[in-house]
Enzyme design. Sequence first.
Site, PDB file in Angstrom:
ATOM      1  N   LYS A   1       0.822  -1.215   0.000  1.00 53.03           N
ATOM      2  CA  LYS A   1       0.000   0.000   0.000  1.00 53.03           C
ATOM      3  C   LYS A   1       0.858   1.268   0.000  1.00 53.03           C
ATOM      4  CE  LYS A   1      -4.351  -1.788   1.783  1.00 53.03           C
ATOM      5  NZ  LYS A   1      -5.386  -1.735   2.838  1.00 53.03           N
TER       6      LYS A   1
ATOM      7  N   ARG B   1      -3.334  -9.960   5.201  1.00 54.80           N
ATOM      8  CA  ARG B   1      -3.794 -10.043   3.809  1.00 54.80           C
ATOM      9  C   ARG B   1      -2.686  -9.508   2.907  1.00 54.80           C
ATOM     10  NH1 ARG B   1      -6.430  -6.737   0.050  1.00 54.80           N
ATOM     11  NH2 ARG B   1      -8.085  -7.758  -1.168  1.00 54.80           N
TER      12      ARG B   1
END
Length: 284
Positions: free
Chosen positions: A229, A263
């Site tokens: 991210k 995740r």
Amino acid sequence: MNVTQSNGAGWVFRDHALDLSVTRVMGVLNVTPDSFSDGGRFHRLDLAVTQAQEMVAAGATIIDVGGESTRPGATPVSVQQELDRVVPVIEALADETDVVLSVDTSTPQVMREVANAGARLINDVRSLSREGALQAALETGLPVCLMHMQGQPGTMQMSPEYNDVLAEVERYLADRIAACEEAGLKRQQILVDPGFGFGKTLGHNLTLLKHLGRFRQWGCPVLVGVSRKSMIGDLIARPVDQRLYGSLAAAVAAAMNGASIVRVHDVAETVDAMNVINALSQAR
């Protein structure tokens, strides 16, 4: 009830047990053309199934399939588009593997269809707040992951602000847990996700990661998604495809601070890291 807890460790997702006293790896499978990291790579059914099989072989115990991108600025898709992308993949994987199949969706009709196709977990970035979503989740009987997001994907990163990010995320998740329980969902069917990168600045994300243990207060497993991210990019100044080591460091920090599930895109490397962290947590 399709998920139960025993002694705080053993969870059953529909008909599949997972020991969550150690941190488990959830592999990301985006079957979209526009996801921030791997959009378009696995849009064909055969490519998606092969990628999932490779992640399972690498040690993923959960595969999270997404048919609608939720990256900042993402464009919504129709219900039919999402169904066409996700349902065939779940059907194929349910025949090919016995791991927990999760679907990243906020759409009631998709929840119902993927449950029929073999999904074992609903992972909703909107915490069942869409009209009809909570009822649909109840009808499936599947466990759900409730995530915090400030705003909507199209605008969430424009100017996120909090007076106290920890308190506000806690309050939101507590409210959503209460709403789910009032509707009939059991506490043992609920997972929580603070929502890294969903309406948060780098500072907000780091605060949440440092104090992640506070989100275990409800007795629900904590799911963390930080892989590749922008928060990682901000910290190490590398593009999406060069964020492996930063993502591994964040996953290790999450596991050490209480994450039950991480995740990730890079499954094999993360599984190695989690094996070390899990061994350390169980050492006398």
